[in-house]
Design a protein around this motif. Structure first.
Motif, short mmCIF file in Angstrom:
data_model
loop_
_atom_site.label_atom_id
_atom_site.label_comp_id
_atom_site.label_asym_id
_atom_site.label_seq_id
_atom_site.Cartn_x
_atom_site.Cartn_y
_atom_site.Cartn_z
N GLY A 1 0.82 -1.22 0.00
CA GLY A 1 0.00 0.00 0.00
C GLY A 1 0.84 1.26 0.00
N LEU A 2 1.87 1.27 0.84
CA LEU A 2 2.70 2.48 0.96
C LEU A 2 3.50 2.72 -0.32
N THR A 3 4.01 1.64 -0.92
CA THR A 3 4.78 1.79 -2.15
C THR A 3 3.90 2.31 -3.28
N THR A 4 2.68 1.79 -3.34
CA THR A 4 1.74 2.27 -4.37
C THR A 4 1.46 3.76 -4.18
N ALA A 5 1.24 4.17 -2.93
CA ALA A 5 0.98 5.59 -2.65
C ALA A 5 2.18 6.45 -3.03
N LYS A 6 3.37 5.95 -2.74
CA LYS A 6 4.59 6.71 -3.07
C LYS A 6 4.71 6.88 -4.59
N ALA A 7 4.39 5.79 -5.32
CA ALA A 7 4.48 5.86 -6.78
C ALA A 7 3.50 6.90 -7.33
#
Ligand code: KG4
Ligand code: ZN
Length: 357
Positions: free
Chosen positions: A95-101
Motif C-alpha cells: 500500500g505504501l509503495t503504491t501511494a509513493k508511486a
C-alpha cells in the motif's frame, strides 16, 4: 481538499477518495473495499503471505475504481495517503509503495497514516465530532482504549496484554469448529445459549488500570470444550453464550475504568466512540450503551462499513493531517508496529504478534 486513501494493513484491500471542505466538513466520493475473507477462510485466520500477494494483485484495480467512482483525475488530488502501519508488513509495503508511486508520478504530497489514528479520527468523518473523546477500538488485531485529544495527540489509556478481542472470538470459534471469521458465528450461537452454564473467568476485573487480557478466558473455554467432547449443538451455544458474557462483563469493567482515567486527565469526553469489527456485536453494543450512560456521555458507533478497515478512514486521517501541514517524505517507512501514543509502553506480559499494541 481531495485525498486518496489506501488501506492494506490486514486482509482488506481498500481505496477511497474523500473531500474535506474548508469548514472541516467531509464528503466521501468513493469507498471501495475488497475483503479477502474467502482467501483466508480455509486456514481459519489471516495468512500474511497470502494477504500480501492478494494486495499486489488487487490494489491497482481498486485504486482505479475509487478514482473513477469519485469522478476525478490524479491531477485534482491534494494528497495521497496510505496506512503505513501497524499491520502485516507485506501488505503495508504494497500500500505504501503504491501511494509513493502515485505521489511521485503526479507530484502530489504523500501522507503516511497510522492505521490506528485513522480508526481514531473516523467519528470526525461521519459526524464532525469535536475533541476530546474516548475511543474503544476492538478488532482482530487491536483492543485499545484511547483518549483522542487532537490530531496527532493520542493517549492510550488501556490495551490488551495478550490476545486482541476479535482474535479471541475467532479462536473460540475455531476450537468449536465454527467458520471463520468467528465473531459473528459466536454471536449467533450465543443467542441460543445459556450464558450462566459455565462460570468463565472475568479477566482483569476490578483492576485500577484499563488493560484487557483475553487469553486466559480463551483457554478456559478450550478446557471446558475438551471436557465435554463430543460437543452437542447446545453445548456449543452455551459455551459461546458464557464466553460472550465474560467478554461483556470484562469490557464494561475495563471501559468504566478507562472513562474514569479519561475524566481525571481530560475532563468529560464528548463521546465514547466504538470502532473495529467487534463493535458490530449487538451484545457488546448494548453493554457499551450502558457504560456510556453511566459515565454521562454519548455512545457513537460509526456505520459498520466505516468501523471496519476501509480506505475512507485513511483518506480522512490524511486530510486532517494535510490541513495541519503534516505531510511525509518518500523516506516514510512501512511499520509492522507503530504505537499511536508515543509515550505508551508495551504492557507487561505481552506475548502476541497480532495484537498490535
Ligand atoms: O476491524 P475488522 O473488520 O478487521 C481487523 O481485524 O482489522 O475486525 C475483524 C474482527 C474479527 O476478529 C471478527 O471475528 C470480529 O472483528 N468480529 C466480531 C463480530 N463481527 C466481527 N466479533 C464479535 N462479534 C461480532 N459480531
Ligand atoms: Zn483496523
Amino acid at each position: 481538499m481531495l485525498v486518496l486513501g489506501i488501506e492494506t494493513t490486514c486482509d482488506e484491500t481498500a481505496a477511497a477518495v474523500v473531500e474535506r471542505q474548508a469548514d472541516g466538513q467531509a464528503r466521501i466520493l468513493s469507498n471501495v473495499v475488497r475483503s479477502q475473507t474467502d482467501e483466508h477462510a480455509r486456514f481459519g485466520g489471516v495468512v500474511p503471505e497470502i494477504a500480501a500477494r492478494a494486495h499486489v494483485d488487487l490494489l491497482d484495480g481498486i485504486v482505479d475504481s475509487a478514482m473513477k467512482e469519485a469522478g476525478i483525475g490524479y491531477q485534482q488530488l491534494s494528497a495521497v495517503a496510505a496506512a503505513a502501519g501497524p499491520g502485516l508488513i507485506g501488505g503495508v509495503i504494497v500500500g505504501l509503495t503504491t501511494a509513493k508511486a502515485i505521489a511521485m508520478v503526479h507530484d502530489t504530497p504523500l501522507i503516511a497514516v497510522n492505521h490506528l489514528e485513522a480508526h481514531a479520527l473516523t467519528p470526525r468523518l461521519t459526524c464532525a465530532l469535536a475533541f476530546p473523546y474516548c475511543l474503544f477500538l476492538a478488532s482482530g488485531g487491536h483492543t485499545q482504549i484511547v483518549a483522542v485529544v487532537g490530531v496527532g495527540e493520542y493517549v492510550r489509556l488501556g490495551t490488551t496484554v495478550d490476545d486482541a478481542m476479535g482474535e479471541a472470538f475467532d479462536k473460540v470459534a475455531k476450537m468449536l469448529s465454527l467458520p471463520y471469521p468467528g465473531g459473528p458465528e459466536v454471536e449467533r450461537a450465543a443467542a441460543g445459549g445459556d450464558p450462566t452454564r459455565f462460570a468463565f473467568p472475568r479477566p482483569m476485573l476490578g483492576r485500577p488500570d484499563a488493560n484487557f487480557s483475553l487469553s486466559g478466558l480463551k483457554t478456559a473455554v478450550r478446557n471446558e470444550a475438551s471436557r465435554l467432547e463430543p460437543l452437542e449443538p447446545q453445548d456449543i451455544s452455551d459455551l459461546c453464550a458464557s464466553f460472550q458474557a465474560a467478554v461483556l462483563e470484562a469490557t464494561a469493567d475495563r471501559l468504566t475504568v478507562g472513562l474514569r482515567l479519561f475524566e481525571e486527565r481530560f475532563g468529560t469526553p464528548r463521546a465514547l466512540v466504538a470502532a473495529g469489527g467487534v463493535a458490530a456485536n449487538h451484545a457488546i453494543r448494548s453493554a457499551l450503551q450502558d457504560v456510556a450512560a453511566k459515565a454521562q456521555t454519548t455512545l457513537i458507533i460509526p456505520p459498520p462499513a466505516l468501523c471496519t478497515d476501509n480506505g475512507a478512514m485513511i483518506a480522512w486521517a490524511g486530510a486532517e493531517r494535510m490541513a495541519l501541514g503534516l505531510t511525509d517524505t518518500m523516506e516514510a517507512p512501512p511499520r509492522a508496529r507503530w504505537l499511536l501514543d508515543a509515550n505508551a509502553k508495551a504492557p507487561a506480559g505481552h506475548a502476541n504478534s497480532r495484537a498490535g499494541y
